[in-house]
Design a protein around this motif. Sequence first.
Motif, short mmCIF file in Angstrom:
data_model
loop_
_atom_site.label_atom_id
_atom_site.label_comp_id
_atom_site.label_asym_id
_atom_site.label_seq_id
_atom_site.Cartn_x
_atom_site.Cartn_y
_atom_site.Cartn_z
N THR A 34 84.72 -21.95 66.11
CA THR A 34 84.93 -20.54 66.40
C THR A 34 86.15 -20.35 67.29
OG1 THR A 34 82.55 -20.17 66.23
CG2 THR A 34 83.83 -18.48 67.34
N ILE A 35 86.31 -21.20 68.28
CA ILE A 35 87.47 -21.11 69.16
C ILE A 35 88.76 -21.38 68.38
CG2 ILE A 35 88.63 -22.26 71.10
CD1 ILE A 35 85.82 -22.54 72.37
N LYS A 36 88.75 -22.37 67.49
CA LYS A 36 89.94 -22.67 66.69
C LYS A 36 90.29 -21.50 65.78
CE LYS A 36 89.90 -27.65 66.72
NZ LYS A 36 90.08 -28.86 65.93
N LEU A 37 89.29 -20.87 65.19
CA LEU A 37 89.56 -19.73 64.32
C LEU A 37 90.11 -18.55 65.11
CD1 LEU A 37 86.52 -19.83 61.89
CD2 LEU A 37 88.85 -20.57 61.47
N GLY A 38 89.60 -18.36 66.31
CA GLY A 38 90.13 -17.30 67.17
C GLY A 38 91.58 -17.55 67.56
N ASN A 61 94.02 -13.30 56.69
CA ASN A 61 92.80 -13.37 55.90
C ASN A 61 92.12 -14.71 56.22
OD1 ASN A 61 94.09 -15.35 54.29
ND2 ASN A 61 94.92 -13.75 52.95
N ILE A 62 91.00 -14.96 55.61
CA ILE A 62 90.20 -16.13 55.98
C ILE A 62 90.95 -17.44 55.68
CG2 ILE A 62 88.91 -16.32 53.82
CD1 ILE A 62 87.44 -16.76 57.31
N PHE A 63 91.72 -17.49 54.61
CA PHE A 63 92.46 -18.71 54.28
C PHE A 63 93.54 -18.99 55.31
CE2 PHE A 63 96.13 -20.73 52.23
CZ PHE A 63 95.56 -21.95 51.92
N THR A 64 94.35 -17.97 55.63
CA THR A 64 95.44 -18.19 56.58
C THR A 64 94.90 -18.46 57.99
OG1 THR A 64 95.67 -15.80 56.92
CG2 THR A 64 97.10 -16.85 55.27
N VAL A 65 93.77 -17.86 58.34
CA VAL A 65 93.16 -18.12 59.66
C VAL A 65 92.69 -19.57 59.73
CG1 VAL A 65 91.20 -17.57 61.14
CG2 VAL A 65 92.57 -15.74 60.16
N PHE A 66 92.05 -20.07 58.66
CA PHE A 66 91.63 -21.47 58.64
C PHE A 66 92.82 -22.41 58.76
CE2 PHE A 66 87.41 -20.32 56.96
CZ PHE A 66 86.63 -21.20 57.70
N VAL A 67 93.88 -22.15 58.01
CA VAL A 67 95.05 -23.02 58.03
C VAL A 67 95.69 -23.01 59.41
CG1 VAL A 67 97.39 -23.32 57.13
CG2 VAL A 67 95.51 -22.89 55.56
N SER A 68 95.89 -21.83 59.98
CA SER A 68 96.55 -21.77 61.29
C SER A 68 95.64 -22.25 62.40
CB SER A 68 97.03 -20.35 61.57
OG SER A 68 95.93 -19.47 61.68
#
Length: 87
Positions: A34-38, A61-68
């Motif tokens: 959760t912290i990494k996604l934030g 979006n969810i894909f770019t948030v996961f990647v970053s």
Amino acid sequence: MSSTVFISIIVGLIIILLLVGAPVKPMKYIGQATIKLGIGMLFLFFINVFGGAIGLHIPINIFTVFVSGFLGVFGIGSLAAIHLFVL
């Protein structure tokens, strides 16, 4: 399903797990993710704010948030390169 309903369900499930007595290790991993996604969302927000001057816009979006979030600066760099060179 709207995003506020989805977030409310996730928060409710986490509260139930805490009350029931979830094992510590999985909750630790959920917290770290959760912290990494934030942090990934913040990275994308600031890239969009400051990258607007050079025409760089990476959709959040969810894909770019996961990647970053999980790849960090290298993920942001790869998303920016995809945007500038491919799109």
